[in-house]
Scaffold this motif. Structure first.
Motif, PDB file in Angstrom:
ATOM      1  N   HIS A 174     117.039 -65.619  71.560  1.00  0.00           N
ATOM      2  CA  HIS A 174     118.386 -66.114  72.646  1.00  0.00           C
ATOM      3  C   HIS A 174     118.633 -65.966  73.986  1.00  0.00           C
ATOM      4  CE1 HIS A 174     119.530 -66.041  67.967  1.00  0.00           C
ATOM      5  NE2 HIS A 174     120.844 -64.282  68.646  1.00  0.00           N
ATOM      6  N   SER A 197     119.039 -68.446  63.932  1.00  0.00           N
ATOM      7  CA  SER A 197     120.109 -68.840  62.973  1.00  0.00           C
ATOM      8  C   SER A 197     120.680 -70.310  63.583  1.00  0.00           C
ATOM      9  CB  SER A 197     121.213 -67.971  62.213  1.00  0.00           C
ATOM     10  OG  SER A 197     121.745 -68.192  63.764  1.00  0.00           O
ATOM     11  N   ARG A 198     120.947 -71.057  61.675  1.00  0.00           N
ATOM     12  CA  ARG A 198     121.719 -72.489  61.992  1.00  0.00           C
ATOM     13  C   ARG A 198     122.970 -71.878  62.959  1.00  0.00           C
ATOM     14  NH1 ARG A 198     119.484 -75.526  58.137  1.00  0.00           N
ATOM     15  NH2 ARG A 198     118.153 -74.842  56.498  1.00  0.00           N
ATOM     16  N   LYS A 199     123.853 -70.856  62.574  1.00  0.00           N
ATOM     17  CA  LYS A 199     124.670 -71.098  63.344  1.00  0.00           C
ATOM     18  C   LYS A 199     124.410 -71.194  65.257  1.00  0.00           C
ATOM     19  CE  LYS A 199     129.012 -68.423  64.978  1.00  0.00           C
ATOM     20  NZ  LYS A 199     130.009 -67.376  64.290  1.00  0.00           N
ATOM     21  N   ARG A 200     123.520 -70.726  65.508  1.00  0.00           N
ATOM     22  CA  ARG A 200     122.980 -71.374  66.873  1.00  0.00           C
ATOM     23  C   ARG A 200     122.250 -71.652  67.412  1.00  0.00           C
ATOM     24  NH1 ARG A 200     124.134 -68.153  72.199  1.00  0.00           N
ATOM     25  NH2 ARG A 200     121.275 -68.557  73.296  1.00  0.00           N
ATOM     26  N   LYS A 202     123.175 -74.399  66.349  1.00  0.00           N
ATOM     27  CA  LYS A 202     124.374 -75.091  66.391  1.00  0.00           C
ATOM     28  C   LYS A 202     124.566 -75.147  67.730  1.00  0.00           C
ATOM     29  CE  LYS A 202     128.172 -77.411  64.228  1.00  0.00           C
ATOM     30  NZ  LYS A 202     128.786 -77.049  65.057  1.00  0.00           N
ATOM     31  N   LEU A 203     124.966 -74.278  68.629  1.00  0.00           N
ATOM     32  CA  LEU A 203     125.260 -73.770  70.012  1.00  0.00           C
ATOM     33  C   LEU A 203     124.783 -74.378  70.693  1.00  0.00           C
ATOM     34  CD1 LEU A 203     127.243 -70.361  69.076  1.00  0.00           C
ATOM     35  CD2 LEU A 203     128.685 -72.357  68.860  1.00  0.00           C
ATOM     36  N   GLU A 206     124.225 -77.888  71.227  1.00  0.00           N
ATOM     37  CA  GLU A 206     125.885 -78.580  70.866  1.00  0.00           C
ATOM     38  C   GLU A 206     126.178 -78.477  72.980  1.00  0.00           C
ATOM     39  OE1 GLU A 206     128.857 -76.471  69.293  1.00  0.00           O
ATOM     40  OE2 GLU A 206     129.050 -77.912  67.469  1.00  0.00           O
TER      41      GLU A 206
END
Length: 277
Positions: A174, A197-200, A202-203, A206
């Motif tokens: 990250h 991760s998928r969440k990271r 995506k952020l 975006e």
């Protein structure tokens, strides 16, 4: 002359520039070139060192080299030195065979990050024919013995300069995801992967979208990286990424090979033909 050719080959290799090596393998009758004569030919078909014959013979060898660049496979050309219509058009009274081998640089993988996943991926990629550049402030030579190059003085990843056809895997925990992706999305890299991760993921994507990167560019990022192998261990994750790289490089589909045979194919009896009389 041979020494000059060898020196130039080493130089082209260091510069990662493709070339073709043409070698006269056989002479029948009379010819100005001799067996084992060599020439180097660049991507535009120009002889840049050596000599395998003048006039139309050189032109025919250069044309063969261009075809070899397209296919990536070596080729053999037979030149009739006496045929003015279909051959080289030179009244030498003989013929020659020339072996043309394209020498292409290995695909280049940029590994951004450190840790066991990156170390394992470097090992796998080296075995699979990639040259690997590891770029991370914490990268150490002893952790990446098979790396082509290690960069550990580039905190903002300014030295990340992928060219067309390069592979890039970002595993910076990250810390450098945004900076790395910002640079690589402006390149013509063939493969861009983000280990996260998928969440990271995506952020990060975006944020890049808000920065002005079009959806078509963001769609190039493979995040999370790798094929779905059910990987858990760092080495398994690295293997899943290496597998995806091969899929992209070779144009594979990623399907199970066993699925190519239907159930009925397995149930068909094996036919045995006897030749005993």
């Amino acid at each position: 002359m041979i020494k000059n050719i060898l020196d130039l080959q080493l130089e082209l290799r260091e510069q990662r520039r493709p070339y073709a090596l043409a070698t006269v393998v056989e002479i029948l009758g009379s010819s100005s070139a001799k067996p084992a004569a060599k020439a180097l030919i660049n991507l535009s078909g120009k002889v840049i060192a050596g000599w395998v014959g003048g006039g139309c013979a050189q032109s025919m060898v250069s044309e063969t080299a261009l075809k070899c660049f397209e296919t990536g496979e070596p080729g053999m050309i037979e030149i009739d030195l006496n045929d003015e219509v279909f051959g080289a058009g030179m009244p030498c009274g003989g013929s020659m065979r020339v072996y043309v081998e394209p020498i292409m640089p290995k695909p280049l993988l940029w590994l951004m990050g450190h840790g066991r996943i990156v170390e394992s991926l470097c090992e796998f990629a080296n075995q699979l024919g990639f040259e690997v550049i590891v770029n991370d402030p914490q990268a150490r030579v002893e952790h990446f013995p098979t790396a082509y190059r290690i960069i550990n003085d580039d905190c903002r990843y300014q030295k990340l300069q992928p060219q067309s056809g390069d592979f890039v895997v970002i595993a910076t925990h990250h810390k450098g995801d945004y900076d790395s992706l910002t640079r690589v999305l402006q390149s013509e890299a063939l493969y861009i992967a983000l280990v996260s991760s998928r969440k990271r993921a995506k952020l990060v994507l975006e944020r890049l979208g808000l920065e002005g990167f079009p959806e078509s560019s963001l769609a190039k990022v493979r995040a999370p990286a790798g094929l779905d192998l059910g990987a858990k261990l760092p080495e398994e994750i690295a293997l899943s990424i290496a597998s995806e790289m091969i899929l992209v490089r070779r144009g594979g589909q990623g399907n199970l090979l066993s699925k190519r045979l239907s159930t009925t194919d397995y149930n068909q009896p094996i036919k045995i033909t006897s030749t005993v009389t």
